[in-house]
Design a protein around this motif. Structure first.
Motif: not given
Length: 400
Positions: A203, A256, A188, A197-198, A223
């Motif tokens: 990921a 998030a 993040h 942010l994410f 996050p």
């Protein structure tokens, strides 16, 4: 003993073993840990720690940091409170990536004193985590720093690092990971903040690639917070996090998404990448932390609970004078609804509060949202008051 019954028992045991062996191995539950990142502990830490104890096995505590202008400084951690908590503990040392060079002698001295002070307070950390945003080109030097630092640490103290996805393209990454016991891959706030942010798909991809680089265990840092982006005169956004910035301009809030993280957690539990040891959530929320999930939502996501949102309107008062509140009775933090309608008998006076404007008719009170805020799971917010001859209990509608 007759031979046939014996053979039957042998065959039955063999069949049971075959059937049992055909059952798929259940993946062990992923370990859930917490970062504590406040630089100054408050009395509210006591309750937050108590309420998090059943769901998070280990605490990773910001303890020491080095910055280009400020030099080395300690986080003001309540050591007696940390000792009373009793969970396994990892001290985190943040070394700013903008420092021109890593000073092993100074870092070693600062870390040794930190560990000595914690030991004197009755704390026995099981590990030390170095959080350093090294550029990929500087990874060989960072590896050498870690190898030499490790020689200075007490025997048995595990050494880990916070790691960046950008390092995946470096040929020096395998040697770096061999220098430590484990790594924490941060997924993040590692890209241009204007892109978000994410990203859960990104990921997961990073985690799978990371699992193929080394056989050392690794964790994912996930996050549970938000940031705000402020415009800058140079065109690049300025990030506002825990500390408000005295800057003009409209703020773009990025938070998030709990459902995205819940979905990712379920995928990782069902099919974990090789060597994934657990998840570490950033960060332990305290009451009034306006850019963090509530602890109720964080615990629900970590446990894999179904996330549900639900509003209830509650009335409190006497003699015809009522305070009208919204209560978030789900386990998901929510933005206050756009409109709330109540059935009433004749009212002498009424008004909206906390960002709500009242629209009134003889049979209805209608509260319209003028500004949006989040209400934590389990929290409440007064939206107005009214002096009425009667308000029908349960006769209300909420519109998101």
């Amino acid at each position: 003993m007759p031979a046939i019954p014996l053979l039957r028992r042998v065959f039955a045991g063999f069949a049971l073993a075959v059937l049992t062996g055909c059952q798929p191995d259940l993946a062990p539950p992923l370990d859930q840990q917490l970062y504590i990142w406040q630089r100054q502990w408050r009395p509210a830490h006591e309750q937050a720690l108590a309420e998090s104890r059943a769901d998070f096995s280990t605490l990773r505590v910001l303890a020491l940091q080095a910055q280009p202008k400020a030099g080395w400084s300690r986080a003001l951690v309540n050591l007696p409170r940390l000792k009373a908590d009793g969970r396994p503990l990892i001290a985190v040392v943040r070394i700013d990536g903008q420092l021109p060079a890593l000073d092993l002698q100074l870092a070693g001295t600062q870390i040794a004193q930190l560990l000595a002070d914690w030991q004197a307070a009755g704390l026995a950390p099981s590990g030390l985590e170095i959080d350093h945003d090294s550029g990929s080109a500087r990874l060989p030097g960072y590896t050498e720093f870690l190898l030499k630092l490790r020689e200075q640490l007490p025997p048995g103290l595990k050494l880990s690092i916070t790691a960046l996805p950008a390092w995946l393209d470096s040929p020096h990454l395998p040697a770096l990971l061999q220098a430590v016991d484990s790594s924490v891959l941060q997924v993040h706030a590692v890209s241009d903040p204007r892109r978000g942010l994410f990203d859960p798909l990104q990921a997961k991809s990073w985690a799978e690639r990371w699992s193929r680089v080394s056989d050392r265990p690794f964790y994912l840092a996930l996050p549970a917070y938000g940031i705000a982006l402020l415009p800058d005169t140079g065109g690049a956004p300025v990030v506002e996090s825990e500390t408000p910035l005295n800057r003009p301009g409209e703020r773009r809030e990025l938070l998030a998404d709990p459902q995205q993280l819940a979905d990712l957690g379920r995928q990782l539990r069902d099919k974990p990448p090789a060597h994934l040891a657990g998840l570490i959530w950033f960060r332990l929320p305290l009451p009034g932390d306006r850019r963090a999930w509530s602890l109720a939502t964080l615990k629900a996501v970590a446990r894999g609970d179904t996330l549900a949102s639900q509003w209830r309107v509650e009335l409190a008062g006497q003699g015809g004078l009522f305070d009208i509140s919204l209560v978030n009775v789900g386990n998901l933090d929510l933005a206050v609804p756009a409109r709330v309608e109540l059935n009433v008998e004749s009212c002498d006076a009424a008004d909206g509060l906390n960002g709500y404007r009242l629209q009134q008719s003889p049979q209805h009170l209608i509260f319209n949202r003028q500004s949006s805020v989040r209400v934590a799971a389990g929290g409440r917010r007064v939206l107005g008051w009214a002096r009425c001859h009667g308000i029908e209990q349960g006769a209300w509608n909420v519109y998101p």
